[in-house]
Design an enzyme around this catalytic site. Structure first.
Site, PDB file in Angstrom:
ATOM      1  N   HIS A  22       0.587  -0.743   0.348  1.00 20.90           N
ATOM      2  CA  HIS A  22       0.292  -0.409  -0.287  1.00 20.90           C
ATOM      3  C   HIS A  22       1.002   0.989   0.025  1.00 20.90           C
ATOM      4  O   HIS A  22       0.219   2.043  -0.974  1.00 20.90           O
ATOM      5  CB  HIS A  22      -0.986   0.459   1.144  1.00 20.90           C
ATOM      6  CG  HIS A  22      -1.709  -1.419   1.543  1.00 20.90           C
ATOM      7  ND1 HIS A  22      -0.771  -2.633   1.185  1.00 20.90           N
ATOM      8  CD2 HIS A  22      -3.116  -1.535   0.671  1.00 20.90           C
ATOM      9  CE1 HIS A  22      -2.393  -2.735   1.541  1.00 20.90           C
ATOM     10  NE2 HIS A  22      -3.226  -2.689   1.095  1.00 20.90           N
ATOM     11  N   HIS A  26      -1.010   3.255  -2.778  1.00 24.65           N
ATOM     12  CA  HIS A  26      -1.742   4.570  -2.305  1.00 24.65           C
ATOM     13  C   HIS A  26      -1.113   5.725  -1.525  1.00 24.65           C
ATOM     14  O   HIS A  26      -1.687   6.312  -0.934  1.00 24.65           O
ATOM     15  CB  HIS A  26      -2.754   3.642  -1.270  1.00 24.65           C
ATOM     16  CG  HIS A  26      -4.027   3.058  -1.783  1.00 24.65           C
ATOM     17  ND1 HIS A  26      -4.172   2.419  -0.786  1.00 24.65           N
ATOM     18  CD2 HIS A  26      -4.073   2.458  -2.681  1.00 24.65           C
ATOM     19  CE1 HIS A  26      -5.072   1.070  -0.871  1.00 24.65           C
ATOM     20  NE2 HIS A  26      -5.306   1.338  -2.824  1.00 24.65           N
ATOM     21  N   TYR A 167      -7.729  -7.290 -10.941  1.00 23.35           N
ATOM     22  CA  TYR A 167      -8.244  -6.159 -11.095  1.00 23.35           C
ATOM     23  C   TYR A 167      -9.261  -5.135 -12.265  1.00 23.35           C
ATOM     24  O   TYR A 167      -8.680  -4.847 -12.871  1.00 23.35           O
ATOM     25  CB  TYR A 167      -7.658  -4.919 -10.358  1.00 23.35           C
ATOM     26  CG  TYR A 167      -7.671  -5.583  -8.850  1.00 23.35           C
ATOM     27  CD1 TYR A 167      -7.908  -6.813  -8.255  1.00 23.35           C
ATOM     28  CD2 TYR A 167      -6.836  -4.764  -7.760  1.00 23.35           C
ATOM     29  CE1 TYR A 167      -7.085  -7.206  -6.918  1.00 23.35           C
ATOM     30  CE2 TYR A 167      -5.655  -5.572  -6.454  1.00 23.35           C
ATOM     31  CZ  TYR A 167      -6.575  -6.112  -6.342  1.00 23.35           C
ATOM     32  OH  TYR A 167      -5.788  -6.916  -4.703  1.00 23.35           O
ATOM     33  N   ARG A 169     -10.612  -2.967 -13.657  1.00 25.76           N
ATOM     34  CA  ARG A 169     -10.798  -1.426 -13.872  1.00 25.76           C
ATOM     35  C   ARG A 169     -10.384  -0.453 -15.115  1.00 25.76           C
ATOM     36  O   ARG A 169      -9.705  -1.032 -15.408  1.00 25.76           O
ATOM     37  CB  ARG A 169      -9.936  -0.784 -13.187  1.00 25.76           C
ATOM     38  CG  ARG A 169      -9.464   0.160 -12.347  1.00 25.76           C
ATOM     39  CD  ARG A 169      -8.932   0.254 -10.664  1.00 25.76           C
ATOM     40  NE  ARG A 169      -9.654  -0.761  -9.486  1.00 25.76           N
ATOM     41  CZ  ARG A 169      -8.141  -0.834  -8.431  1.00 25.76           C
ATOM     42  NH1 ARG A 169      -7.600   0.177  -8.495  1.00 25.76           N
ATOM     43  NH2 ARG A 169      -9.224  -1.787  -7.746  1.00 25.76           N
ATOM     44  N   LYS A 198      -5.999 -13.138  -6.964  1.00 34.21           N
ATOM     45  CA  LYS A 198      -6.059 -12.208  -6.051  1.00 34.21           C
ATOM     46  C   LYS A 198      -6.899 -11.543  -6.271  1.00 34.21           C
ATOM     47  O   LYS A 198      -7.482 -10.405  -7.525  1.00 34.21           O
ATOM     48  CB  LYS A 198      -4.960 -12.057  -5.620  1.00 34.21           C
ATOM     49  CG  LYS A 198      -5.204 -10.973  -4.305  1.00 34.21           C
ATOM     50  CD  LYS A 198      -4.135 -10.077  -3.765  1.00 34.21           C
ATOM     51  CE  LYS A 198      -4.748  -9.344  -3.084  1.00 34.21           C
ATOM     52  NZ  LYS A 198      -3.751  -7.977  -2.580  1.00 34.21           N
TER      53      LYS A 198
HETATM   54  P1  FBP Z   1      -6.188  -4.236   1.015  1.00 35.44           P
HETATM   55  O1  FBP Z   1      -6.732  -6.027   1.868  1.00 35.44           O
HETATM   56  O2  FBP Z   1      -5.615  -3.738   2.340  1.00 35.44           O
HETATM   57  O3  FBP Z   1      -7.418  -3.808   0.028  1.00 35.44           O
HETATM   58  O4  FBP Z   1      -5.034  -5.409   0.611  1.00 35.44           O
HETATM   59  C1  FBP Z   1      -5.010  -5.670  -0.541  1.00 35.44           C
HETATM   60  C2  FBP Z   1      -4.810  -4.970  -1.824  1.00 35.44           C
HETATM   61  O5  FBP Z   1      -4.855  -5.516  -3.360  1.00 35.44           O
HETATM   62  C3  FBP Z   1      -3.460  -4.482  -1.853  1.00 35.44           C
HETATM   63  O6  FBP Z   1      -2.448  -5.470  -2.198  1.00 35.44           O
HETATM   64  C4  FBP Z   1      -2.942  -3.267  -3.039  1.00 35.44           C
HETATM   65  O7  FBP Z   1      -2.829  -2.532  -2.095  1.00 35.44           O
HETATM   66  C5  FBP Z   1      -4.497  -3.148  -2.148  1.00 35.44           C
HETATM   67  O8  FBP Z   1      -5.223  -3.776  -1.774  1.00 35.44           O
HETATM   68  C6  FBP Z   1      -5.333  -1.906  -4.141  1.00 35.44           C
HETATM   69  O9  FBP Z   1      -6.026  -1.811  -3.688  1.00 35.44           O
HETATM   70  P2  FBP Z   1      -6.740  -1.027  -4.490  1.00 35.44           P
HETATM   71  O10 FBP Z   1      -6.590  -1.185  -5.764  1.00 35.44           O
HETATM   72  O11 FBP Z   1      -8.432  -0.881  -4.576  1.00 35.44           O
HETATM   73  O12 FBP Z   1      -6.278   0.704  -4.476  1.00 35.44           O
END
Ligand code: FBP
Length: 286
Positions: A22, A26, A167, A169, A198
C-alpha cells in the site's frame, strides 16, 4: 508449460497472505506510526498465522531477512517457540514479491501497472512467489498481459509461484465487483497460467461460486479491502468466500490497521484453516 505447487504458501490446503504494498499503491496515507514500519508488518506476518507476506522489492530488500527464513519442517524440528513479543530469530513466513505497481496520482486515467522488479531479483530476495497486477478491461490491458506472460514463464522455470492480482478497472468497467466481469478476470488468470489469482468478492455466494469454478485449477485468494469497523462482517465474508471454494485471503488493511492485528489474524485463521487454526498441524505450534 510449467505449473508450480502452491503448497509452500498453504496450510491445511488454505492460505492467508498479508498484503503490504500500500505504501506504493496508495502512499503512506494508509499508515500510522506502527504500520509505517515494515519490520512490524513482518512480525505480524510471521506470528499471525500468515502463509505469505506480499510486498514490493524495496521493503523486501530492507526488511525481509531471507537468512532467517526456514521451511516449516526445519522450523518444527527446531521446535522454535514463537511468542508475540516479536523477538524473532527466524521466519516461517514465505515472501512473495510484487513485480509491478502504480501510484495513486493518476486517478481517473486508464490504469496501467508497470514492472519494476524482475523474477531474478525477487528470487534473490528470497521470494517463493511473485505477484503481478493486471487491470482487466483497461486500455493498457494488453501491455500488462504481455508483461505478465513473460514473468509467468520465467517464474515457473525458476520454480516460483505466480499470483495474478486480477483487478477489473478502467473506463470500460462499470463496476469492479460485477460478477460476470470478476468471473472473466478470474478465468483470465487460468488462461494465463497463474497458479493463483487475487480478486475481489462479488458480494454473494452464488455468483462467487461461479468465479471460483471458472478459475478451474487456478486457486482464488480474496482481497480484504478498506478497513471496516464491522469485524463480524469481515469474518462472515471470509467464511462465505471459503464456502465458495476460495483457497484463502490476501488481506492487508483489515489486519495491520486494526488495533490488535494479531487478534484479528487469529480469528481469521480460525475460519481459514479451521478450528484450532491448523496450529496442531502446522509448525508444531500449540
Ligand atoms: P487490502 O486487503 O488492504 O485491500 O489489500 C489488498 C490490495 O490488493 C493490496 O495488495 C493493494 O495495495 C490494494 O489492495 C489495492 O487496492 P486498490 O487497487 O483498490 O487501490
Amino acid at each position: 508449460m510449467k505449473t508450480v505447487s502452491l503448497d509452500p504458501i498453504l496450510r491445511n490446503g488454505r492460505g492467508m497472505l498479508l498484503a503490504y504494498d500500500h505504501g506504493f499503491e496508495h502512499g503512506p496515507i494508509e499508515f500510522d506510526e506502527r504500520s509505517a514500519d515494515p519490520a512490524w508488518i513482518m512480525e505480524i506476518a510471521d506470528s499471525g498465522h500468515f502463509t505469505g507476506v506480499v510486498c514490493q522489492k524495496g521493503v523486501a530488500a530492507h526488511y525481509y531477512d531471507k537468512r532467517k527464513f526456514v521451511t516449516s519442517s526445519a522450523y518444527d524440528k527446531a521446535k522454535h517457540k514463537r511468542n508475540q513479543n516479536f523477538s524473532s530469530t527466524s521466519y516461517k513466513v514465505p515472501l512473495i514479491v510484487k513485480l509491478n505497481g502504480k501510484t495513486s496520482f493518476h486517478k481517473g486515467e486508464e490504469p496501467v501497472s508497470v514492472q519494476n522488479c524482475t523474477v531474478e531479483e525477487a528470487s534473490a530476495l528470497g521470494a517463493v512467489g511473485v505477484g503481478y497486477t493486471i487491470y482487466v478491461g483497461s486500455q493498457f490491458e494488453n501491455e500488462m498481459i504481455k508483461e505478465f506472460s513473460e514473468i509467468e514463464k520465467e517464474a515457473h522455470e525458476a520454480g516460483l509461484i505466480v499470483i495474478g492480482w486480477m483487478y477489473p478497472r478502467g473506463k470500460h468497467i462499470a463496476s469492479d465487483t460485477d460478477p460476470e466481469i470478476l468471473a472473466y478476470a478470474a478465468r483470465l488468470g487460468l488462461e494465463l497460467n497463474a497458479d493463483a489469482v487475487k480478486i475481489k468478492y462479488t458480494g454473494d455466494k452464488k455468483t462467487f461460486k461461479n468465479v471460483v469454478e471458472v478459475a478451474g485449477k487456478t486457486k482464488v485468494f480474496v482481497v480484504g479491502g478498506p478497513k471496516t469497523e464491522n469485524e463480524a462482517e469481515l469474518l462472515e465474508t471470509a467464511q462465505d468466500v471459503l464456502d465458495c471454494g476460495a483457497v484463502g485471503l490476501a488481506i492487508g488493511r483489515n489486519v495491520w490497521q486494526a488495533k490488535e492485528p494479531l487478534k484479528v489474524a487469529e480469528r481469521l485463521a480460525e475460519i481459514v484453516y479451521g478450528r484450532g487454526n491448523g496450529k496442531e498441524t502446522a509448525h508444531g505450534e500449540v
